[in-house]
Motif scaffolding. Structure first.
Motif, PDB file in Angstrom:
ATOM      1  N   MET A   1      85.738 -44.345  36.985  1.00 51.65           N
ATOM      2  CA  MET A   1      85.632 -42.908  36.752  1.00 51.65           C
ATOM      3  C   MET A   1      86.280 -42.099  37.227  1.00 51.65           C
ATOM      4  O   MET A   1      85.473 -41.419  37.835  1.00 51.65           O
ATOM      5  N   SER A   2      87.464 -41.173  36.977  1.00 52.37           N
ATOM      6  CA  SER A   2      87.355 -39.895  37.842  1.00 52.37           C
ATOM      7  C   SER A   2      87.402 -38.392  36.996  1.00 52.37           C
ATOM      8  O   SER A   2      87.390 -38.822  35.662  1.00 52.37           O
ATOM      9  N   ALA A   3      87.391 -37.583  37.635  1.00 46.01           N
ATOM     10  CA  ALA A   3      87.124 -36.536  37.432  1.00 46.01           C
ATOM     11  C   ALA A   3      87.978 -35.368  37.497  1.00 46.01           C
ATOM     12  O   ALA A   3      88.745 -34.909  38.949  1.00 46.01           O
ATOM     13  N   ASP A   4      88.721 -34.674  36.487  1.00 47.14           N
ATOM     14  CA  ASP A   4      89.656 -33.565  37.270  1.00 47.14           C
ATOM     15  C   ASP A   4      89.487 -32.649  36.359  1.00 47.14           C
ATOM     16  O   ASP A   4      88.357 -32.511  35.003  1.00 47.14           O
ATOM     17  N   THR A   5      89.309 -31.139  36.556  1.00 49.94           N
ATOM     18  CA  THR A   5      89.078 -29.734  36.098  1.00 49.94           C
ATOM     19  C   THR A   5      90.186 -29.313  35.040  1.00 49.94           C
ATOM     20  O   THR A   5      91.539 -29.870  35.467  1.00 49.94           O
ATOM     21  N   VAL A   6      89.919 -28.807  34.183  1.00 54.74           N
ATOM     22  CA  VAL A   6      90.292 -28.032  33.710  1.00 54.74           C
ATOM     23  C   VAL A   6      89.814 -26.976  33.213  1.00 54.74           C
ATOM     24  O   VAL A   6      88.717 -26.094  33.668  1.00 54.74           O
ATOM     25  N   ARG A   7      91.106 -25.736  33.011  1.00 55.44           N
ATOM     26  CA  ARG A   7      90.121 -24.491  32.617  1.00 55.44           C
ATOM     27  C   ARG A   7      89.743 -24.178  31.189  1.00 55.44           C
ATOM     28  O   ARG A   7      89.950 -24.696  30.215  1.00 55.44           O
ATOM     29  N   LEU A   8      88.767 -23.076  31.335  1.00 58.68           N
ATOM     30  CA  LEU A   8      87.656 -23.854  29.756  1.00 58.68           C
ATOM     31  C   LEU A   8      87.608 -22.580  29.546  1.00 58.68           C
ATOM     32  O   LEU A   8      87.939 -22.094  29.082  1.00 58.68           O
ATOM     33  N   TRP A   9      86.651 -21.490  30.599  1.00 62.44           N
ATOM     34  CA  TRP A   9      86.568 -20.170  29.680  1.00 62.44           C
ATOM     35  C   TRP A   9      87.792 -19.176  30.941  1.00 62.44           C
ATOM     36  O   TRP A   9      87.188 -18.907  31.820  1.00 62.44           O
ATOM     37  N   ASP A  10      88.480 -18.312  29.738  1.00 63.30           N
ATOM     38  CA  ASP A  10      89.086 -17.528  30.078  1.00 63.30           C
ATOM     39  C   ASP A  10      87.724 -16.110  30.736  1.00 63.30           C
ATOM     40  O   ASP A  10      86.690 -16.153  30.564  1.00 63.30           O
ATOM     41  N   PRO A  11      88.631 -15.965  31.484  1.00 65.23           N
ATOM     42  CA  PRO A  11      88.619 -14.188  32.286  1.00 65.23           C
ATOM     43  C   PRO A  11      87.169 -12.967  31.301  1.00 65.23           C
ATOM     44  O   PRO A  11      86.601 -12.633  31.893  1.00 65.23           O
ATOM     45  N   VAL A  12      87.843 -12.956  29.748  1.00 60.41           N
ATOM     46  CA  VAL A  12      87.157 -12.301  28.509  1.00 60.41           C
ATOM     47  C   VAL A  12      85.813 -12.386  28.498  1.00 60.41           C
ATOM     48  O   VAL A  12      84.402 -11.934  28.372  1.00 60.41           O
ATOM     49  N   ILE A  13      85.467 -14.550  28.429  1.00 55.49           N
ATOM     50  CA  ILE A  13      83.923 -14.905  28.725  1.00 55.49           C
ATOM     51  C   ILE A  13      83.642 -14.293  29.418  1.00 55.49           C
ATOM     52  O   ILE A  13      81.856 -14.060  30.038  1.00 55.49           O
ATOM     53  N   ARG A  14      84.117 -14.809  30.709  1.00 52.84           N
ATOM     54  CA  ARG A  14      83.150 -15.179  32.430  1.00 52.84           C
ATOM     55  C   ARG A  14      82.923 -13.721  32.224  1.00 52.84           C
ATOM     56  O   ARG A  14      81.713 -13.268  32.773  1.00 52.84           O
ATOM     57  N   ILE A  15      83.414 -12.846  32.363  1.00 51.11           N
ATOM     58  CA  ILE A  15      83.241 -11.642  32.795  1.00 51.11           C
ATOM     59  C   ILE A  15      82.824 -11.193  31.578  1.00 51.11           C
ATOM     60  O   ILE A  15      81.082 -10.179  31.550  1.00 51.11           O
ATOM     61  N   GLY A  16      82.798 -11.678  30.121  1.00 48.30           N
ATOM     62  CA  GLY A  16      81.131 -11.023  28.737  1.00 48.30           C
ATOM     63  C   GLY A  16      80.216 -11.646  29.716  1.00 48.30           C
ATOM     64  O   GLY A  16      79.173 -11.067  29.630  1.00 48.30           O
ATOM     65  N   HIS A  17      80.485 -12.918  29.805  1.00 41.26           N
ATOM     66  CA  HIS A  17      79.061 -13.551  30.356  1.00 41.26           C
ATOM     67  C   HIS A  17      77.774 -12.439  30.960  1.00 41.26           C
ATOM     68  O   HIS A  17      76.694 -12.857  31.352  1.00 41.26           O
ATOM     69  N   TRP A  18      78.760 -12.370  32.864  1.00 39.88           N
ATOM     70  CA  TRP A  18      78.301 -12.198  33.628  1.00 39.88           C
ATOM     71  C   TRP A  18      77.707 -10.664  33.535  1.00 39.88           C
ATOM     72  O   TRP A  18      76.699 -10.300  34.086  1.00 39.88           O
ATOM     73  N   SER A  19      79.060  -9.911  32.472  1.00 43.88           N
ATOM     74  CA  SER A  19      78.078  -8.522  32.109  1.00 43.88           C
ATOM     75  C   SER A  19      77.393  -7.968  31.375  1.00 43.88           C
ATOM     76  O   SER A  19      76.365  -7.622  31.840  1.00 43.88           O
ATOM     77  N   LEU A  20      76.903  -9.323  30.762  1.00 44.36           N
ATOM     78  CA  LEU A  20      75.741  -9.099  29.685  1.00 44.36           C
ATOM     79  C   LEU A  20      74.487  -9.249  30.602  1.00 44.36           C
ATOM     80  O   LEU A  20      73.032  -9.302  30.771  1.00 44.36           O
ATOM     81  N   VAL A  21      75.295 -10.270  31.471  1.00 46.58           N
ATOM     82  CA  VAL A  21      72.934 -10.707  32.938  1.00 46.58           C
ATOM     83  C   VAL A  21      72.625  -9.229  33.447  1.00 46.58           C
ATOM     84  O   VAL A  21      72.057  -9.120  33.727  1.00 46.58           O
ATOM     85  N   ALA A  22      73.819  -8.744  34.021  1.00 47.42           N
ATOM     86  CA  ALA A  22      73.808  -7.068  34.649  1.00 47.42           C
ATOM     87  C   ALA A  22      73.398  -6.537  33.655  1.00 47.42           C
ATOM     88  O   ALA A  22      71.487  -5.890  34.417  1.00 47.42           O
ATOM     89  N   ALA A  23      73.839  -6.591  32.458  1.00 51.01           N
ATOM     90  CA  ALA A  23      72.841  -5.034  31.394  1.00 51.01           C
ATOM     91  C   ALA A  23      71.396  -5.207  31.189  1.00 51.01           C
ATOM     92  O   ALA A  23      70.751  -4.868  31.102  1.00 51.01           O
TER      93      ALA A  23
END
Length: 177
Positions: A1-23
């Motif tokens: 079995m091989s593993a490739d990566t795919v773009r999943l979480w866009d910048p809005v999701i990632r920035i929002g996630h870490w912004s809520l963590v920080a807040a």
């Protein structure tokens, strides 16, 4: 079995996630309740949640509510997979993860509303109910965040994939034969 990566979480999701963590960390651990920074971080968190709600309708497929909404059939299938020791590989949120995320967003929004009501306490004739609700929601969000982090770490070990790192890079493994 091989593993490739795919773009999943866009910048809005990632920035929002870490912004809520920080807040949340800032308000829960570092700021005195009711001071200026506490209020402004709370307003910021509410704005981030509102952007996330809208993004759930107009953003890319992995960000959309329809992609991971925890319907009963999805939750049951996921619970059965977990109880049998199996794995439900999804690129986006698992059904239980989606449920947890929705609960955390609702609590964050509730914190903003109850915090605002605490500022307007005179409207409640000096009642402590808004403060009590605010504290209960903050503590509940803290414990749900602990469950979220623990689940991400456990699933990372189980699946041999660094799930928290995917929220940093936006990329996730896609498995194929």
């Amino acid at each position: 079995m091989s593993a490739d990566t795919v773009r999943l979480w866009d910048p809005v999701i990632r920035i929002g996630h870490w912004s809520l963590v920080a807040a949340f960390i800032g308000d829960y651990f570092l700021n005195e309740a009711g001071d200026g920074w506490h209020r402004w971080l709370g307003y910021y968190a509410v704005a981030v949640v509102l952007v996330r709600v809208v993004w759930g309708f107009v953003g890319p497929r992995p960000a959309r509510w329809a992609d991971f909404w925890p319907r009963p059939a999805r939750l049951l299938a996921h619970a059965k997979a977990l109880l049998s020791g199996g794995h439900m590989h999804r690129l986006g949120h698992s059904p239980l993860g989606g449920l947890l995320m929705i609960l955390m967003l609702l609590l964050m929004l509730g914190l903003g509303v109850s915090g605002f009501l605490m500022e307007e306490i005179d409207y409640f004739w000096g009642e402590d109910l808004p403060r009590d609700i605010h504290v209960f929601m903050a503590d509940s969000l803290f414990w749900l965040a602990c469950v979220h982090v623990a689940a991400a770490l456990v699933e990372s070990v189980r699946t041999r994939e660094n799930l928290p790192w995917s929220m940093v890079t936006g990329r996730r493994k896609t498995l194929h034969d």
